[in-house]
Design an enzyme around this catalytic site. Structure first.
Site, PDB file in Angstrom:
ATOM      1  N   CYS A   1      56.495  49.562  38.056  1.00 38.49           N
ATOM      2  CA  CYS A   1      57.763  49.749  38.750  1.00 38.49           C
ATOM      3  C   CYS A   1      57.519  49.491  40.239  1.00 38.49           C
ATOM      4  O   CYS A   1      56.659  50.144  40.849  1.00 38.49           O
ATOM      5  CB  CYS A   1      58.283  51.169  38.524  1.00 38.49           C
ATOM      6  SG  CYS A   1      59.714  51.547  39.556  1.00 38.49           S
TER       7      CYS A   1
ATOM      8  N   THR B   1      32.242  33.290  36.683  1.00 35.44           N
ATOM      9  CA  THR B   1      33.166  33.277  37.824  1.00 35.44           C
ATOM     10  C   THR B   1      32.691  32.261  38.856  1.00 35.44           C
ATOM     11  O   THR B   1      31.491  32.132  39.104  1.00 35.44           O
ATOM     12  CB  THR B   1      33.325  34.686  38.459  1.00 35.44           C
ATOM     13  OG1 THR B   1      34.177  34.585  39.604  1.00 35.44           O
ATOM     14  CG2 THR B   1      32.006  35.331  38.819  1.00 35.44           C
ATOM     15  N   SER B   2      33.667  31.547  39.438  1.00 35.90           N
ATOM     16  CA  SER B   2      33.325  30.464  40.366  1.00 35.90           C
ATOM     17  C   SER B   2      32.978  30.981  41.753  1.00 35.90           C
ATOM     18  O   SER B   2      32.503  30.224  42.594  1.00 35.90           O
ATOM     19  CB  SER B   2      34.499  29.489  40.473  1.00 35.90           C
ATOM     20  OG  SER B   2      35.630  30.165  40.999  1.00 35.90           O
TER      21      SER B   2
ATOM     22  N   ARG C   1      52.005  33.678  29.236  1.00 30.39           N
ATOM     23  CA  ARG C   1      50.585  34.055  29.149  1.00 30.39           C
ATOM     24  C   ARG C   1      50.389  35.228  28.193  1.00 30.39           C
ATOM     25  O   ARG C   1      49.401  35.292  27.458  1.00 30.39           O
ATOM     26  CB  ARG C   1      50.045  34.379  30.547  1.00 30.39           C
ATOM     27  CG  ARG C   1      50.074  33.131  31.458  1.00 30.39           C
ATOM     28  CD  ARG C   1      49.347  33.345  32.748  1.00 30.39           C
ATOM     29  NE  ARG C   1      47.925  33.572  32.499  1.00 30.39           N
ATOM     30  CZ  ARG C   1      47.106  34.125  33.383  1.00 30.39           C
ATOM     31  NH1 ARG C   1      47.560  34.513  34.562  1.00 30.39           N
ATOM     32  NH2 ARG C   1      45.841  34.294  33.103  1.00 30.39           N
TER      33      ARG C   1
ATOM     34  N   HIS D   1      41.930  42.810  39.163  1.00 27.20           N
ATOM     35  CA  HIS D   1      43.103  41.958  39.405  1.00 27.20           C
ATOM     36  C   HIS D   1      44.283  42.341  38.506  1.00 27.20           C
ATOM     37  O   HIS D   1      45.210  41.558  38.336  1.00 27.20           O
ATOM     38  CB  HIS D   1      42.745  40.481  39.201  1.00 27.20           C
ATOM     39  CG  HIS D   1      41.876  39.933  40.297  1.00 27.20           C
ATOM     40  ND1 HIS D   1      41.250  38.696  40.222  1.00 27.20           N
ATOM     41  CD2 HIS D   1      41.531  40.445  41.495  1.00 27.20           C
ATOM     42  CE1 HIS D   1      40.562  38.485  41.333  1.00 27.20           C
ATOM     43  NE2 HIS D   1      40.707  39.536  42.116  1.00 27.20           N
TER      44      HIS D   1
ATOM     45  N   CYS E   1      63.782  49.883  34.118  1.00 27.57           N
ATOM     46  CA  CYS E   1      62.533  50.615  34.306  1.00 27.57           C
ATOM     47  C   CYS E   1      62.668  52.001  33.686  1.00 27.57           C
ATOM     48  O   CYS E   1      63.724  52.618  33.761  1.00 27.57           O
ATOM     49  CB  CYS E   1      62.270  50.718  35.800  1.00 27.57           C
ATOM     50  SG  CYS E   1      60.927  51.798  36.180  1.00 27.57           S
TER      51      CYS E   1
HETATM   52  P1  OAD Z   1      37.539  30.130  37.928  1.00 34.72           P
HETATM   53  O1  OAD Z   1      38.426  29.296  37.093  1.00 34.72           O
HETATM   54  O2  OAD Z   1      37.576  29.951  39.397  1.00 34.72           O
HETATM   55  O3  OAD Z   1      36.009  29.905  37.472  1.00 34.72           O
HETATM   56  C1  OAD Z   1      35.629  29.947  36.135  1.00 34.72           C
HETATM   57  C2  OAD Z   1      34.126  29.842  36.056  1.00 34.72           C
HETATM   58  O4  OAD Z   1      33.749  29.972  34.690  1.00 34.72           O
HETATM   59  C3  OAD Z   1      33.539  28.507  36.548  1.00 34.72           C
HETATM   60  O5  OAD Z   1      32.481  28.755  37.467  1.00 34.72           O
HETATM   61  C4  OAD Z   1      33.000  27.854  35.262  1.00 34.72           C
HETATM   62  O6  OAD Z   1      31.817  27.085  35.489  1.00 34.72           O
HETATM   63  C5  OAD Z   1      32.695  29.072  34.415  1.00 34.72           C
HETATM   64  N1  OAD Z   1      32.677  28.840  32.965  1.00 34.72           N
HETATM   65  C6  OAD Z   1      33.365  27.921  32.244  1.00 34.72           C
HETATM   66  N2  OAD Z   1      33.070  28.026  30.934  1.00 34.72           N
HETATM   67  C7  OAD Z   1      32.183  29.048  30.818  1.00 34.72           C
HETATM   68  C8  OAD Z   1      31.499  29.660  29.712  1.00 34.72           C
HETATM   69  N3  OAD Z   1      31.661  29.233  28.466  1.00 34.72           N
HETATM   70  N4  OAD Z   1      30.648  30.682  29.974  1.00 34.72           N
HETATM   71  C9  OAD Z   1      30.469  31.132  31.241  1.00 34.72           C
HETATM   72  N5  OAD Z   1      31.083  30.589  32.313  1.00 34.72           N
HETATM   73  C10 OAD Z   1      31.935  29.567  32.116  1.00 34.72           C
HETATM   74  O7  OAD Z   1      37.815  31.656  37.508  1.00 34.72           O
HETATM   75  P2  OAD Z   1      37.458  33.004  38.283  1.00 34.72           P
HETATM   76  O8  OAD Z   1      36.195  32.888  39.041  1.00 34.72           O
HETATM   77  O9  OAD Z   1      37.595  34.115  37.304  1.00 34.72           O
HETATM   78  O10 OAD Z   1      42.818  35.645  40.525  1.00 34.72           O
HETATM   79  O11 OAD Z   1      38.673  33.088  39.297  1.00 34.72           O
HETATM   80  C11 OAD Z   1      38.786  34.196  40.139  1.00 34.72           C
HETATM   81  C12 OAD Z   1      40.233  34.532  40.382  1.00 34.72           C
HETATM   82  O12 OAD Z   1      40.935  33.363  40.828  1.00 34.72           O
HETATM   83  C13 OAD Z   1      41.018  34.952  39.158  1.00 34.72           C
HETATM   84  O13 OAD Z   1      40.855  36.319  38.815  1.00 34.72           O
HETATM   85  C14 OAD Z   1      42.418  34.669  39.546  1.00 34.72           C
HETATM   86  C15 OAD Z   1      42.213  33.298  40.130  1.00 34.72           C
HETATM   87  O14 OAD Z   1      43.153  32.845  41.024  1.00 34.72           O
HETATM   88  C16 OAD Z   1      44.099  35.992  40.661  1.00 34.72           C
HETATM   89  O15 OAD Z   1      44.981  35.504  39.985  1.00 34.72           O
HETATM   90  C17 OAD Z   1      44.341  37.038  41.713  1.00 34.72           C
END
Ligand code: OAD
Length: 244
Positions: free
Chosen positions: A126, A186-187, A66, A118, A145
């Site tokens: 460390c 964010t979803s 990544r 996050h 480290c």
């Molecule tokens: P998700 O993958 O759950 O959601 C992504 C969101 O972005 C969805 O609601 C899409 O509809 C939206 N989306 C897609 N394209 C877009 C665009 N061009 N403009 C605006 N929105 C768009 O990602 P997150 O909500 O960020 O945590 O996920 C939350 C957390 O779950 C992450 O931080 C990560 C993951 O597991 C950890 O790893 C702790």
């Protein structure tokens, strides 16, 4: 109340929450939905403390890949990242950006008052002391480290499932005081971030969701702008720059 026309009032304290959707147009995949990262890789294998204890090499390889992608040159901030950085400069009140993203695209675009709840892909920690360092693109259990001089102590500075997000005291204080809360890309699947809208509502804030799709939390937002972040965030910048 319509869900599109945000009133043109003078805001004082804005909190913006971003998720993977804001980086989607930069070429970084989101987590959920078709083709999402968690469809290709099981969370339990790479993003939990148990996974790291069981198979650290797999976890190191996952985050090395990544980092390699993020630093490869193809991934750059997009219009939405820049619009948020401009908004922070133009807005005369208090502005805070809370991101669930571990990429560094907000800071590359110029955002300053930023909380990576996050963690950060480009940092390592460390496990013994908790000290945080800048991360090279590649590191693993053979690296020593800088503080304890031992190998095998360094881990990615990212929050795994089952761990506590970072900066929560600061973020809750900002939410309790905000008059506008905006969630972008964010979803709303992962707590505590998914609950921020309710805290902001309790504080009396106006709430806006920017997302091309409806989400599980959409009904909690007073206003919903449907569309990609690259379209809707510049619209927000222009509206708030004019109001403040
Ligand atoms: P998700 O993958 O759950 O959601 C992504 C969101 O972005 C969805 O609601 C899409 O509809 C939206 N989306 C897609 N394209 C877009 C665009 N061009 N403009 C605006 N929105 C768009 O990602 P997150 O909500 O960020 O945590 O996920 C939350 C957390 O779950 C992450 O931080 C990560 C993951 O597991 C950890 O790893 C702790």
């Amino acid at each position: 109340m319509g869900t599109d026309q945000l009133d043109n009032r003078h805001w004082h304290n804005i909190v913006v929450l971003t998720g993977a959707g804001i980086s989607a147009e930069s070429g970084l995949g989101t987590f959920r939905g078709a083709g999402g990262l968690w469809e290709q890789q099981r969370v339990e294998d790479v993003a939990t403390p148990e996974a790291f204890a069981r198979d650290p090499d797999l976890v190191y390889r996952f985050y090395n890949a990544r980092r390699e992608q993020l630093c490869g040159g193809d991934i750059q901030p997009n219009t939405a990242h820049y619009a948020l950085a401009e908004l922070e400069t133009l807005f005369t009140g208090n502005f805070a950006l809370v991101t669930q993203n571990v990429d560094d695209l907000h800071e590359r675009a110029g955002s300053r008052h930023l909380f990576h709840m996050h963690g950060e892909l480009m940092k390592m920690r460390c496990a013994a002391s908790g000290n945080v360092f800048e991360a090279p693109v590649y590191f693993d259990g053979n690296d020593h480290c800088r503080c304890c001089r031992r190998a095998g102590q360094l881990r990615p500075h990212v929050v795994w499932f089952g761990e506590m997000p970072i900066y929560m005291d600061e973020i809750y204080a900002l939410l309790a005081d905000c008059d506008l809360f905006v969630a972008i890309g964010t979803s709303g699947n992962v707590y505590p971030a998914a609950g921020f809208v309710q805290i902001a509502r309790q504080a009396g804030a106006t709430t806006l969701e920017i997302n091309p799709e409806m989400t599980d939390g959409s009904s909690l937002f007073g206003f919903q702008w449907r569309g990609p972040a690259s379209e809707q965030v510049p619209r927000l910048r222009d509206l708030l720059a004019a109001s403040g």
